[in-house]
Design an enzyme around this catalytic site. Structure first.
Site, short mmCIF file in Angstrom:
data_model
loop_
_atom_site.label_atom_id
_atom_site.label_comp_id
_atom_site.label_asym_id
_atom_site.label_seq_id
_atom_site.Cartn_x
_atom_site.Cartn_y
_atom_site.Cartn_z
N GLY A 224 -2.01 -66.98 58.55
CA GLY A 224 -0.93 -67.66 59.23
C GLY A 224 0.45 -67.11 58.90
O GLY A 224 0.63 -66.35 57.94
N HIS A 225 1.43 -67.54 59.67
CA HIS A 225 2.80 -67.06 59.51
C HIS A 225 3.35 -67.43 58.13
O HIS A 225 3.04 -68.48 57.57
CB HIS A 225 3.69 -67.64 60.60
CG HIS A 225 3.85 -69.14 60.51
ND1 HIS A 225 4.78 -69.75 59.70
CD2 HIS A 225 3.18 -70.14 61.14
CE1 HIS A 225 4.69 -71.06 59.82
NE2 HIS A 225 3.72 -71.33 60.69
N ASN A 226 4.13 -66.56 57.58
CA ASN A 226 4.83 -66.77 56.31
C ASN A 226 3.89 -67.04 55.13
O ASN A 226 4.32 -67.59 54.10
CB ASN A 226 5.84 -67.93 56.43
CG ASN A 226 6.90 -67.64 57.48
OD1 ASN A 226 6.79 -68.09 58.61
ND2 ASN A 226 7.92 -66.86 57.11
N CYS B 82 2.42 -70.56 55.75
CA CYS B 82 3.16 -70.91 54.54
C CYS B 82 2.25 -71.22 53.35
O CYS B 82 2.54 -72.08 52.52
CB CYS B 82 4.10 -72.07 54.79
SG CYS B 82 5.32 -71.77 56.10
#
Length: 217
Positions: free
Chosen positions: A137-139, A157
């Site tokens: 996932g993002h970040n 995150c």
């Protein structure tokens, strides 16, 4: 530039298949060889196979790179250190059916197998292996020397430490952390932070043991 695949077990065969399936990757390399310290030098899968000592004698760091192809995170770390101490750089390999965002950061020696997706501003540390159809996932930040098995879902995150093993079809909730040297057993559903050096299992995942031996297999 030639390529040494360090490991001739299952992971090594999968890396070799990645190269055969992805012409854009295959064209980057001259000769492809296997490295395995558990057998004598010879031939394997139509390629030359060497111990690391024999590989060093045949291929200089200026003419060859290495990719680590073993599934045990502690072994990945050990082999990475051996390769770097000998002066070699690690190859980053991305299957043509994998996707990594332009804003993602991939460390030296990362492998992304087919169907993998690495989302925006995710970061993968050096020598981390992400297997078939896993999603990052993002970040999200993943440390060095990790083994992410097939069909693993990691939300946004998430923070994962070094030398972590995520078993097949495990799932990690967003905004959670997984400590270094942790083993997430197959199918684990992580809904809260996991402390370092733990073995977790279940849905929801719970700590069942200390990872004293740092061994998955």
């Amino acid at each position: 530039m030639d390529l040494g695949i360090y490991g001739s077990g299952g992971a090594g065969k999968e890396v070799y298949d990645l190269l055969l399936e992805s012409p854009g990757q295959r064209k980057n390399w001259g000769e492809i060889v296997f490295i395995d310290d558990t057998v004598e030098s010879g031939e394997f899968w139509g390629c030359r196979r060497y111990t690391f000592e024999d590989f060093k004698a045949a291929f200089s760091p200026e003419k060859a790179k290495v990719v680590i192809a073993v599934g045990e995170p502690s072994s990945r770390e050990m082999l990475y250190n051996r390769v770097k101490e000998a002066g070699y750089s690690l190859a980053t390999l991305i299957h043509h059916l994998a996707f990594a965002s332009e804003t993602a950061i991939l460390g030296e020696g990362v492998v992304l197998q087919d169907g993998v997706r690495v989302s925006a501003e995710a970061e993968l540390g050096a020598n981390t292996f992400v297997n078939h159809r896993s999603m990052i996932g993002h970040n999200t930040r993943i440390g060095k020397h990790c083994q992410i098995s097939a069909n693993v879902m990691i939300a946004g995150c998430v923070d994962i430490g070094d030398t972590v093993f995520a078993g097949v079809s495990s799932c990690i909730r967003d905004h959670t952390s997984v400590g270094e040297h942790t083993i997430l057993s197959m199918g684990s559903v992580v809904l809260k932070d996991v402390r370092p050096y733990k073995i977790v299992l279940g849905n929801p995942a719970r700590e069942i043991a200390q990872n004293k031996d740092e061994k998955v297999f």
